[in-house]
Design a protein around this motif. Structure first.
Motif, PDB file in Angstrom:
ATOM      1  N   LEU A   1       1.111  -1.010  -0.317  1.00 13.99           N
ATOM      2  CA  LEU A   1      -0.325  -0.282  -0.155  1.00 13.99           C
ATOM      3  C   LEU A   1       1.219   1.052  -0.211  1.00 13.99           C
ATOM      4  N   ASN A   2       0.263   2.711  -0.602  1.00 14.09           N
ATOM      5  CA  ASN A   2       1.298   3.855  -0.852  1.00 14.09           C
ATOM      6  C   ASN A   2       0.473   4.543   1.296  1.00 14.09           C
ATOM      7  N   PRO A   3       1.497   5.367   1.781  1.00 19.84           N
ATOM      8  CA  PRO A   3       0.535   6.571   2.584  1.00 19.84           C
ATOM      9  C   PRO A   3      -0.404   6.520   2.463  1.00 19.84           C
ATOM     10  N   ASP A   4      -0.769   7.205   1.650  1.00 21.37           N
ATOM     11  CA  ASP A   4      -2.422   7.592   1.834  1.00 21.37           C
ATOM     12  C   ASP A   4      -3.493   5.971   2.177  1.00 21.37           C
ATOM     13  N   GLN A   5      -2.955   5.670   1.114  1.00 23.44           N
ATOM     14  CA  GLN A   5      -4.167   3.701   1.830  1.00 23.44           C
ATOM     15  C   GLN A   5      -4.149   3.737   2.895  1.00 23.44           C
ATOM     16  N   LEU A   6      -2.570   3.280   3.793  1.00 22.79           N
ATOM     17  CA  LEU A   6      -2.307   3.170   4.621  1.00 22.79           C
ATOM     18  C   LEU A   6      -3.280   3.903   5.847  1.00 22.79           C
ATOM     19  N   ALA A   7      -2.691   5.391   5.595  1.00 23.47           N
ATOM     20  CA  ALA A   7      -3.837   6.730   6.486  1.00 23.47           C
ATOM     21  C   ALA A   7      -5.414   6.101   6.066  1.00 23.47           C
ATOM     22  N   ASP A   8      -5.513   5.394   5.062  1.00 24.04           N
ATOM     23  CA  ASP A   8      -7.172   5.464   4.823  1.00 24.04           C
ATOM     24  C   ASP A   8      -7.219   3.941   6.109  1.00 24.04           C
ATOM     25  N   LEU A   9      -7.136   3.330   5.674  1.00 20.37           N
ATOM     26  CA  LEU A   9      -7.261   1.955   6.542  1.00 20.37           C
ATOM     27  C   LEU A   9      -6.670   2.227   7.937  1.00 20.37           C
TER      28      LEU A   9
ATOM     29  N   MET B   1       1.494   8.997   9.986  1.00 23.00           N
ATOM     30  CA  MET B   1       1.096  10.195  10.325  1.00 23.00           C
ATOM     31  C   MET B   1       0.272  11.680   9.626  1.00 23.00           C
ATOM     32  N   ASP B   2       1.790  11.166   9.145  1.00 13.48           N
ATOM     33  CA  ASP B   2       1.195  13.601   8.550  1.00 13.48           C
ATOM     34  C   ASP B   2       0.109  12.861   8.208  1.00 13.48           C
ATOM     35  N   ILE B   3      -0.072  12.554   7.481  1.00 14.35           N
ATOM     36  CA  ILE B   3      -1.371  11.994   6.349  1.00 14.35           C
ATOM     37  C   ILE B   3      -2.850  11.935   7.249  1.00 14.35           C
ATOM     38  N   MET B   4      -2.531  10.999   8.325  1.00 17.92           N
ATOM     39  CA  MET B   4      -3.883  11.100   8.688  1.00 17.92           C
ATOM     40  C   MET B   4      -4.809  11.552   8.930  1.00 17.92           C
ATOM     41  N   ASP B   5      -5.938  12.014   9.410  1.00 20.06           N
ATOM     42  CA  ASP B   5      -7.427  13.223  10.163  1.00 20.06           C
ATOM     43  C   ASP B   5      -6.933  13.187  11.510  1.00 20.06           C
ATOM     44  N   ASN B   6      -6.315  14.105  12.198  1.00 21.36           N
ATOM     45  CA  ASN B   6      -5.820  14.779  13.105  1.00 21.36           C
ATOM     46  C   ASN B   6      -7.379  14.646  13.753  1.00 21.36           C
ATOM     47  N   ASP B   7      -8.294  14.521  13.766  1.00 21.87           N
ATOM     48  CA  ASP B   7      -9.305  13.801  14.900  1.00 21.87           C
ATOM     49  C   ASP B   7      -8.576  12.382  15.501  1.00 21.87           C
ATOM     50  N   ASP B   8      -8.791  11.327  14.371  1.00 21.38           N
ATOM     51  CA  ASP B   8      -8.483  10.070  14.291  1.00 21.38           C
ATOM     52  C   ASP B   8      -7.142  10.128  14.413  1.00 21.38           C
ATOM     53  N   LEU B   9      -6.136  10.942  14.273  1.00 25.55           N
ATOM     54  CA  LEU B   9      -4.516  10.734  15.336  1.00 25.55           C
ATOM     55  C   LEU B   9      -4.689  10.339  16.387  1.00 25.55           C
ATOM     56  N   ALA B  10      -5.736  12.217  17.054  1.00 26.13           N
ATOM     57  CA  ALA B  10      -5.167  12.028  17.890  1.00 26.13           C
ATOM     58  C   ALA B  10      -5.626  10.663  19.054  1.00 26.13           C
ATOM     59  N   ASP B  11      -7.049  10.569  18.678  1.00 24.66           N
ATOM     60  CA  ASP B  11      -7.133   9.245  18.995  1.00 24.66           C
ATOM     61  C   ASP B  11      -6.219   7.896  19.748  1.00 24.66           C
ATOM     62  N   MET B  12      -6.107   8.129  18.050  1.00 19.58           N
ATOM     63  CA  MET B  12      -5.052   6.738  18.351  1.00 19.58           C
ATOM     64  C   MET B  12      -3.139   6.626  19.124  1.00 19.58           C
ATOM     65  N   LEU B  13      -3.148   8.048  19.096  1.00 15.18           N
ATOM     66  CA  LEU B  13      -1.873   8.372  20.007  1.00 15.18           C
ATOM     67  C   LEU B  13      -1.983   8.294  21.206  1.00 15.18           C
ATOM     68  N   GLY B  14      -3.545   8.674  21.138  1.00  9.51           N
ATOM     69  CA  GLY B  14      -4.126   8.596  23.070  1.00  9.51           C
ATOM     70  C   GLY B  14      -3.871   7.374  23.360  1.00  9.51           C
ATOM     71  N   GLU B  15      -3.567   6.048  22.934  1.00  9.70           N
ATOM     72  CA  GLU B  15      -4.047   4.335  22.958  1.00  9.70           C
ATOM     73  C   GLU B  15      -2.143   4.248  23.208  1.00  9.70           C
ATOM     74  N   LEU B  16      -1.646   5.246  22.593  1.00  3.57           N
ATOM     75  CA  LEU B  16      -0.148   4.442  23.381  1.00  3.57           C
ATOM     76  C   LEU B  16       0.586   4.609  24.499  1.00  3.57           C
ATOM     77  N   SER B  17       1.693   4.269  25.512  1.00  3.42           N
ATOM     78  CA  SER B  17       2.260   4.538  26.370  1.00  3.42           C
ATOM     79  C   SER B  17       3.391   6.009  25.581  1.00  3.42           C
ATOM     80  N   VAL B  18       3.681   6.590  27.390  1.00  3.13           N
ATOM     81  CA  VAL B  18       4.366   7.965  26.745  1.00  3.13           C
ATOM     82  C   VAL B  18       5.620   7.554  26.007  1.00  3.13           C
TER      83      VAL B  18
END
Lengths: 447, 447
Positions: B53-61, B86-103
């Motif tokens: 997949l290219n980065p756009d497709q990865l971001a969509d997925l 991550m640079d391409i993802m929608d910011n709100d989805d990205l923020a939710d996703m990063l919220g799941e990570l360890s510090v």
């Protein structure tokens, strides 16, 4: 302005006959606030309030009201003014409203409306209410694939009134078949001389007119659409479903799921009158009363056992309650899952197997716990009977909470039948049979 | 193409290394279908699939996947490729996703992302998850009120990438305060030389960043908005909440209501593993087990009465069940009503009074019915005791189902506490106390 102040001011202006002062306030209001104001007004002011509104405002207002208040408003307006308002209303809201009328009154209204309005709305009314056709509007703007962007914008401008809640233009071929879609954004970004066929998106996702509204809602939610075109069997565009209607579908379906879990009866909200609410809730309660008496008559059959070991009764509420609770939990998982999952055979098998395992884990944990408690409170043999019974009934309760709703869903039976209290009450019967069955079998060791 | 065929074909191409053939299919897919395909693929193919997949497709997925699968995907991609996605993802989805990570991992990712992306997303992450700030995106286009329509369209074109899911342009003044809104439709309809301040809508409804997501969803639903601007205390525009996120909020809130009614435990869906599901359900069940035992111990206190009139037991399941059922019905009405109603004192009083009346009507109907049945089955005096008991417990059960959740809601206690099974079990205790209390008082007439 806060709602109370708004109401007070409106009553003041109505009493003083200050029509233009009232209009100045009303122009600031969204349709929803309009309806809130109308509901907050004492009924004696309704008539005068309505006479102060222009037809556009009346159309906005009536579109937001509940069926009962709509009927009251039509009555107050009279047939002539009503039909003017109906000519302006959104067609999908209008079709829903007219669906509530008696056949004679419906014909009266249709006859007094503009010919073309009455034709389009009658077409909408011919679809089943809970399908794509039933929730779509047939007010949309189509363009042809050979148009240029300029042509499209021209056409769009001349039909601007129709496009208030529409976000895409749909592209059709010479046979009126849907071949593409163009968003306002595409039009803004494109050069005015480009041809529509070059900028349109041609893998349009559309839904058939008879698709269930819940499926339509799922599609719009999955793809984050603002609207979805509705087509007939020849791919001819018949209307569109917009995202605001889809939100209402989700709320409606969530309410149905909650009714399912609680057997609370349809359409009871904070404003329902007590005798109406009681009337809607009673059928379930009477049914459950009879099933509850069946549980009781089972006890009758075990009277000997009961007479010999009275302590058995102490654990009866707990065993019946737990079996009911675990069944409700499983039912909730099924009901919730059906909102977003398609039910194929593999999913069903996997789910039933999963719940069986959950039943075993829960059964072992609670069974051991209650064995220990009963042993301390009464004696080990009774503990053994109670523990084994709870283990068995929890597995059966979990499976009943899964299999009963799935089966009914598959059979296409009204899913409300698989209500939480019904499953609880059926599980009551299972649990009593198992508990006293085991106790009677081991009676020799208990006494 | 149907999903199974799509999966089979994808596996074939992956095995044969046909990257471009696979791309031809993938280009046809919407993000949701992308995610469905990814889920359907056996895990051993995931890594290779991702490399195709290219980065756009990865971001969509990745934007469509659940937190667990997102973490797995980040791991498979490695930090360098992940940060590009991550640079391409929608910011709100990205923020939710990063919220799941360890510090530690979060800091690693933020460091490897583009500076401006990592800044905006960190800002989003600073808001509470279930508030307007938590669900908004800060990718939007603002324009100034003195722009012409031409200027606005120019600016819009140069930021086209940002505007994929946006339907309005927001107008701000020199202090970045929100002063108006213009839709794409307004821009298309306007003359290019008109000034934005003349065509904009200036009574913009906006929400504060800390507003609860359920309230935001209500506002968007009430006004049929496609998006709603989010502002800070100085009316400075901070972001927008879009309608697709609101649909997700409604689904989430409906799930919470269903959890409430069933005590089924958070986050159990069709894919949850059995031991996880059992683990999440057990705390409630164990609590209910103990309360169930309390019911039992009440019976212990009435052992004398029971021994003398064994027939009392026959009606016990029915009375306890009915009280539980009516309580669940009332609870459902309250839970459902809270979705769309604001709770002021007047509403609460009206509702409690209404439910009290409902309880009386239901109590009289079922009480008389069961009196007749019990009279025929056993004797009139027992029928009288059972009828009066049912009448009383139905009123109390209905009130408990109304007052308990309302009180907890007012106190701000996690509403899950007011679960259906809990109310059922509490009503069990009430009903046994009343039933055997009345029976003991009238024991003289029963024997």
């Amino acid at each position: 302005m806060d709602p109370t102040r708004l109401t007070v001011l409106t009553i003041k202006y109505l009493k003083e006959g200050k029509r233009s002062a009232l209009q100045t306030i009303l122009e600031e209001l969204h349709p929803f606030d309009f309806a809130e104001l109308y509901r907050a007004l004492p009924e004696k002011h309704h008539y005068k309030f309505l006479t102060y509104l222009n037809p556009d405002q009346l159309a906005d207002l009536i579109g937001e009201l509940e069926p009962e208040s709509q009927m009251e408003m039509l009555h107050k307006l009279g047939i002539e003014k009503s039909s003017k308002v109906m000519d302006i209303m959104d067609n999908d809201d209008l079709a829903d409203m007219l669906g509530e009328l008696s056949v004679e009154r419906l014909e009266e209204y249709l006859a007094s409306m503009k010919k073309e309005e009455s034709n389009t709305v009658q077409q909408l009314m011919s679809y089943e209410p809970e399908t794509a056709g039933g929730i779509m509007t047939n007010e949309f703007v189509w363009i042809r694939d050979h148009y240029t962007v300029r042509d499209a914008v021209e056409k769009f401008k001349s039909f601007a009134e129709l496009t208030r809640n529409i976000y895409y233009l749909y592209v059709i071929d010479e046979n009126k078949r849907l071949v593409g879609v163009v968003s306002y954004r595409d039009l803004l970004l494109a050069d005015t001389n480009e041809q529509i066929s070059d900028i349109m998106f041609n893998r349009v996702i559309s839904v058939p007119v008879n698709m269930d509204q819940e499926e339509v809602a799922q599609i719009i939610q999955r793809y984050d659409f603002l609207a979805c075109p509705v087509v007939d069997e020849n791919n001819v565009l018949k209307g569109i479903v917009t995202v605001d209607d889809v939100i209402d579908v989700f709320i409606e379906e969530a309410n149905e799921d909650i009714e399912k879990l609680s057997a609370s009866g349809k359409d009871i909200d904070f404003n329902t009158k007590s005798y109406v609410a009681a009337y809607r809730r009673l059928p379930w309660l009477v049914l459950l009363l009879f099933i509850g008496l069946i549980s009781g008559s089972i006890l009758d059959g075990f009277e000997d056992t009961l007479n010999q070991v009275v302590a058995l009764i102490f654990f009866m509420p707990m065993i019946a309650g737990m079996t009911g609770n675990t069944g409700t939990q499983s039912l909730a998982v099924v009901v919730r899952g059906l909102v977003t999952n398609d039910l194929d055979k593999k999913t069903v098998m996997k789910l039933v197997f999963r719940e069986f395992n959950v039943g075993i884990i829960i059964g072992i944990t609670c069974g051991i716990l209650v064995f220990l408690i009963a042993t301390v409170w009464q004696d080990p043999m009774l503990g053994f009977v109670v523990g084994i019974s709870l283990f068995t009934t929890l597995i059966i309760g979990t499976l009943a909470g899964t299999v009963i709703p799935l089966t009914l869903y598959k059979l296409g039976v009204d899913p409300a039948v698989a209500s939480g209290p019904l499953i609880t009450t059926i599980n009551d019967i299972f649990s009593l049979l198992i508990y006293f069955g085991i106790a009677s079998a081991l009676l020799f060791y208990l006494i």
